[in-house]
Motif scaffolding. Structure first.
Motif, PDB file in Angstrom:
ATOM      1  N   ARG A 119      34.258  42.148  50.300  1.00 47.90           N
ATOM      2  CA  ARG A 119      32.934  41.607  50.021  1.00 47.90           C
ATOM      3  C   ARG A 119      32.930  40.966  48.642  1.00 47.90           C
ATOM      4  NH1 ARG A 119      29.433  46.822  52.142  1.00 47.90           N
ATOM      5  NH2 ARG A 119      29.863  46.523  54.387  1.00 47.90           N
ATOM      6  N   VAL A 120      32.414  39.719  48.579  1.00 54.88           N
ATOM      7  CA  VAL A 120      32.370  38.963  47.319  1.00 54.88           C
ATOM      8  C   VAL A 120      31.006  39.169  46.683  1.00 54.88           C
ATOM      9  CG1 VAL A 120      32.686  36.722  46.228  1.00 54.88           C
ATOM     10  CG2 VAL A 120      33.964  37.290  48.316  1.00 54.88           C
ATOM     11  N   ARG A 121      30.992  39.640  45.441  1.00 54.47           N
ATOM     12  CA  ARG A 121      29.747  39.834  44.711  1.00 54.47           C
ATOM     13  C   ARG A 121      29.362  38.533  43.994  1.00 54.47           C
ATOM     14  NH1 ARG A 121      28.009  44.901  43.175  1.00 54.47           N
ATOM     15  NH2 ARG A 121      26.313  43.716  42.218  1.00 54.47           N
ATOM     16  N   ASP A 122      28.073  38.216  44.060  1.00 53.32           N
ATOM     17  CA  ASP A 122      27.582  36.954  43.497  1.00 53.32           C
ATOM     18  C   ASP A 122      27.547  36.994  41.977  1.00 53.32           C
ATOM     19  OD1 ASP A 122      26.547  34.395  43.455  1.00 53.32           O
ATOM     20  OD2 ASP A 122      24.484  35.062  43.690  1.00 53.32           O
ATOM     21  N   VAL A 123      27.877  35.860  41.365  1.00 51.88           N
ATOM     22  CA  VAL A 123      27.759  35.640  39.922  1.00 51.88           C
ATOM     23  C   VAL A 123      26.893  34.400  39.713  1.00 51.88           C
ATOM     24  CG1 VAL A 123      28.997  35.041  37.801  1.00 51.88           C
ATOM     25  CG2 VAL A 123      29.963  36.725  39.374  1.00 51.88           C
ATOM     26  N   ASN A 124      26.040  34.406  38.714  1.00 49.01           N
ATOM     27  CA  ASN A 124      25.177  33.253  38.433  1.00 49.01           C
ATOM     28  C   ASN A 124      26.004  32.170  37.743  1.00 49.01           C
ATOM     29  OD1 ASN A 124      22.988  31.600  38.180  1.00 49.01           O
ATOM     30  ND2 ASN A 124      21.985  32.778  36.574  1.00 49.01           N
ATOM     31  N   ASP A 125      26.763  31.451  38.549  1.00 51.11           N
ATOM     32  CA  ASP A 125      27.679  30.446  37.994  1.00 51.11           C
ATOM     33  C   ASP A 125      27.213  29.018  38.252  1.00 51.11           C
ATOM     34  OD1 ASP A 125      28.034  30.690  40.725  1.00 51.11           O
ATOM     35  OD2 ASP A 125      30.202  30.394  40.661  1.00 51.11           O
ATOM     36  N   HIS A 126      25.989  28.850  38.767  1.00 46.10           N
ATOM     37  CA  HIS A 126      25.452  27.513  38.985  1.00 46.10           C
ATOM     38  C   HIS A 126      24.073  27.418  38.344  1.00 46.10           C
ATOM     39  CE1 HIS A 126      28.564  26.207  41.798  1.00 46.10           C
ATOM     40  NE2 HIS A 126      28.488  27.414  42.350  1.00 46.10           N
ATOM     41  N   ALA A 127      23.883  26.410  37.513  1.00 48.70           N
ATOM     42  CA  ALA A 127      22.563  26.158  36.919  1.00 48.70           C
ATOM     43  C   ALA A 127      21.724  25.336  37.895  1.00 48.70           C
ATOM     44  CB  ALA A 127      22.698  25.407  35.600  1.00 48.70           C
ATOM     45  N   PRO A 128      20.401  25.486  37.835  1.00 51.39           N
ATOM     46  CA  PRO A 128      19.552  24.590  38.642  1.00 51.39           C
ATOM     47  C   PRO A 128      19.790  23.137  38.246  1.00 51.39           C
ATOM     48  CG  PRO A 128      18.280  26.412  37.716  1.00 51.39           C
ATOM     49  CD  PRO A 128      19.616  26.442  37.043  1.00 51.39           C
ATOM     50  N   ALA A 129      19.541  22.237  39.160  1.00 52.41           N
ATOM     51  CA  ALA A 129      19.729  20.806  38.879  1.00 52.41           C
ATOM     52  C   ALA A 129      18.658  20.009  39.607  1.00 52.41           C
ATOM     53  CB  ALA A 129      21.116  20.353  39.315  1.00 52.41           C
ATOM     54  N   PHE A 130      18.029  19.065  38.859  1.00 46.75           N
ATOM     55  CA  PHE A 130      17.079  18.135  39.459  1.00 46.75           C
ATOM     56  C   PHE A 130      17.833  16.902  39.969  1.00 46.75           C
ATOM     57  CE2 PHE A 130      14.129  20.496  36.717  1.00 46.75           C
ATOM     58  CZ  PHE A 130      13.087  20.713  37.603  1.00 46.75           C
ATOM     59  N   GLU A 163      19.583  36.011  44.964  1.00 45.20           N
ATOM     60  CA  GLU A 163      18.606  36.035  43.878  1.00 45.20           C
ATOM     61  C   GLU A 163      18.885  34.968  42.824  1.00 45.20           C
ATOM     62  OE1 GLU A 163      15.226  37.092  41.978  1.00 45.20           O
ATOM     63  OE2 GLU A 163      15.922  37.853  43.911  1.00 45.20           O
ATOM     64  N   PHE A 164      20.149  34.699  42.553  1.00 43.07           N
ATOM     65  CA  PHE A 164      20.498  33.706  41.535  1.00 43.07           C
ATOM     66  C   PHE A 164      20.168  32.281  41.973  1.00 43.07           C
ATOM     67  CE2 PHE A 164      23.794  36.994  40.289  1.00 43.07           C
ATOM     68  CZ  PHE A 164      23.039  37.479  39.252  1.00 43.07           C
ATOM     69  N   GLY A 165      19.916  32.081  43.254  1.00 44.02           N
ATOM     70  CA  GLY A 165      19.574  30.750  43.733  1.00 44.02           C
ATOM     71  C   GLY A 165      18.087  30.509  43.832  1.00 44.02           C
ATOM     72  N   ARG A 166      17.271  31.483  43.421  1.00 46.30           N
ATOM     73  CA  ARG A 166      15.824  31.327  43.453  1.00 46.30           C
ATOM     74  C   ARG A 166      15.350  30.715  42.143  1.00 46.30           C
ATOM     75  NH1 ARG A 166      14.241  37.244  46.068  1.00 46.30           N
ATOM     76  NH2 ARG A 166      15.374  36.944  48.063  1.00 46.30           N
ATOM     77  N   VAL A 167      14.667  29.587  42.255  1.00 45.79           N
ATOM     78  CA  VAL A 167      14.270  28.807  41.083  1.00 45.79           C
ATOM     79  C   VAL A 167      12.772  28.960  40.849  1.00 45.79           C
ATOM     80  CG1 VAL A 167      14.155  26.481  40.088  1.00 45.79           C
ATOM     81  CG2 VAL A 167      16.136  27.159  41.477  1.00 45.79           C
ATOM     82  N   HIS A 168      12.394  29.089  39.585  1.00 47.97           N
ATOM     83  CA  HIS A 168      10.988  29.135  39.187  1.00 47.97           C
ATOM     84  C   HIS A 168      10.717  27.996  38.206  1.00 47.97           C
ATOM     85  CE1 HIS A 168      11.637  33.197  40.759  1.00 47.97           C
ATOM     86  NE2 HIS A 168      10.338  33.226  40.990  1.00 47.97           N
ATOM     87  N   TYR A 169       9.487  27.459  38.278  1.00 42.67           N
ATOM     88  CA  TYR A 169       9.144  26.261  37.522  1.00 42.67           C
ATOM     89  C   TYR A 169       8.053  26.559  36.496  1.00 42.67           C
ATOM     90  CZ  TYR A 169      11.480  24.023  41.493  1.00 42.67           C
ATOM     91  OH  TYR A 169      12.387  23.663  42.444  1.00 42.67           O
ATOM     92  N   SER A 170       8.118  25.821  35.386  1.00 40.75           N
ATOM     93  CA  SER A 170       7.050  25.833  34.377  1.00 40.75           C
ATOM     94  C   SER A 170       6.873  24.415  33.862  1.00 40.75           C
ATOM     95  CB  SER A 170       7.383  26.784  33.220  1.00 40.75           C
ATOM     96  OG  SER A 170       8.586  26.385  32.569  1.00 40.75           O
ATOM     97  N   VAL A 171       5.700  24.122  33.265  1.00 41.19           N
ATOM     98  CA  VAL A 171       5.399  22.755  32.827  1.00 41.19           C
ATOM     99  C   VAL A 171       4.827  22.783  31.422  1.00 41.19           C
ATOM    100  CG1 VAL A 171       3.064  22.753  33.810  1.00 41.19           C
ATOM    101  CG2 VAL A 171       4.258  20.586  33.485  1.00 41.19           C
ATOM    102  N   SER A 172       5.123  21.732  30.660  1.00 38.96           N
ATOM    103  CA  SER A 172       4.572  21.543  29.320  1.00 38.96           C
ATOM    104  C   SER A 172       4.362  20.052  29.108  1.00 38.96           C
ATOM    105  CB  SER A 172       5.511  22.111  28.249  1.00 38.96           C
ATOM    106  OG  SER A 172       6.775  21.455  28.294  1.00 38.96           O
TER     107      SER A 172
END
Length: 391
Positions: A119-130, A163-172
């Motif tokens: 079983r491969v354990r996930d690592v947060n190795d990808h940043a979100p991208a627009f 979980e690492f692929g779930r993206v949340h947004y904020s605005v300024s």
């Protein structure tokens, strides 16, 4: 049923499992377990996963180990003599979260099989991208219908799974006020939908034609940013106005027709590129009329606002000052007014005349020379006169 006896199941980076000592089954050759389960972090450097051993009857017979199935991509290696199972390159959780290997132990013609689940354990190795650096949309200024309403949705992708692929947004940015004031925009933290909360004004002095926002997408550790430009489409909601409500001008009397009197200019805060909203036409309201001819005394260029004389000639001795009301009208029919006060400057165009055609004087014979006999009064409507007299 599979039996998991590996302790611990989770292998931290750089560690490996040691020999398994509990024996199960019977026969010429038997694996110690019917199934093995091991976990490894994705992207970890290759290392040993398991040391597989088998029970042999009679003891001392050499055992040959091999991977019988599940290793089509060649990611794993099994030492045929020692039974040490390793992986040869970092594993990718996003490509495959679990690998199932079938391992065989052979002594002579006798064989035994076991199953190894990696079983491969996930690592947060990808940043979100627009998908792009700038998003743009256009809305109509002062539009208060159906608020709040979504005007644009920005989405960032994250190649991580779970979980690492779930993206949340904020605005300024523009219109995102603090200290309790009502903001103009908000972003849905999970969908990236940007909502307009109140009408916007594009026109001076307090409005702006483009609103700049900054949206940040985060997976909790890694971030991405995109710019959002909200362009406002103009409506004809501003009447023209004259920055200088009263313009003073001076012109000499006897000036010929078409002489320049004054230049007026109105301002319209609507967008000049949006139809005719800010296209101005000048006119004179309640123009002054010459009593003798019935003609208007002044004219205005409808495009540039230049006021000129419409006839010849002004007579200061009749009228010394004129008040002209000039009107600027935009393409939507909205109007603004201003006033031009015209002073008529004097020209010495009126000959002097004595107040009486004849004076009768009674003079005593005893008067001495240089005695004043009378003061002869002269009438002249011009303002600056330098009279000289002669007999």
């Amino acid at each position: 049923m599979a039996v998991n006896v590996l302790v611990p199941l989770l292998i931290p980076l750089g560690e490996q499992l040691t020999n398994v000592t509990k024996l199960v089954g019977s026969g010429p050759v038997e694996f110690e377990q019917t199934e093995y389960t091991v976990e490894v972090w994705e992207n970890a450097n290759p290392h040993q996963l398991l040391h597989l051993t088998a029970r042999v009857q009679p003891q001392g017979e050499p055992v040959e180990f091999r991977i019988k199935g599940g290793n089509e991509e060649g990611l794993f290696s099994l030492d045929s003599t020692s039974g040490r199972l390793s992986y040869l390159q970092p594993l990718d959780y996003e490509e495959q979260q679990q690998h199932e290997l079938v391992v065989e132990a052979k002594v002579g013609e006798a064989t035994s099989e076991t199953k190894v689940v990696v079983r491969v354990r996930d690592v947060n190795d990808h940043a979100p991208a627009f998908p792009r650096e700038v998003h743009e949309t256009q809305i109509t200024e002062e539009d208060d219908r159906h608020l709040p309403k979504t005007i644009l949705t920005v989405r960032a992708t994250d190649e991580d799974a779970g979980e690492f692929g779930r993206v949340h947004y904020s605005v300024s940015g523009d219109g995102i006020y603090t200290n309790g004031s009502t903001p103009s925009f908000a972003v849905n933290p999970t969908s990236g939908a940007i909502d307009l909360l109140r009408p916007l004004d594009r026109d001076p002095p307090h409005g702006q034609s483009r609103w700049h926002l900054r949206v940040v997408a985060t997976d909790g550790e890694l971030n991405a940013t995109t710019a959002v430009h909200v362009n406002l489409k103009d409506i004809n909601d501003n009447a023209p106005y004259f920055p200088q409500s009263v313009v003073n001008a001076t012109i000499s009397e006897n000036t010929p027709e078409g002489a320049r009197v004054a230049q007026v200019s109105a301002t319209d805060n609507d967008d000049p590129r949006e139809g005719h909203n800010a296209r101005l036409v000048y006119s004179l309201e309640k123009n002054v009329i010459d009593e003798a001819s019935g003609r208007p005394i002044f004219a205005v260029d409808s495009q540039v606002g230049l006021i000129t004389t419409a006839l010849c000639c002004l007579d200061r001795e009749k009228t010394q000052r004129y008040a002209i009301q000039v009107v600027a009208t935009d393409g939507g029919g909205l109007k603004g007014t201003g006033t031009v006060l015209v002073e008529v400057a004097d020209v010495n165009d009126v000959p002097p005349r004595f107040s009486m055609k004849e004076w009768n004087l009674d003079v005593a014979e005893s008067l001495t020379p240089d005695h004043a006999l009378a003061t002869l009064t002269v009438l002249d409507q011009d303002t600056s006169n330098n009279f000289t007299y002669r007999v």
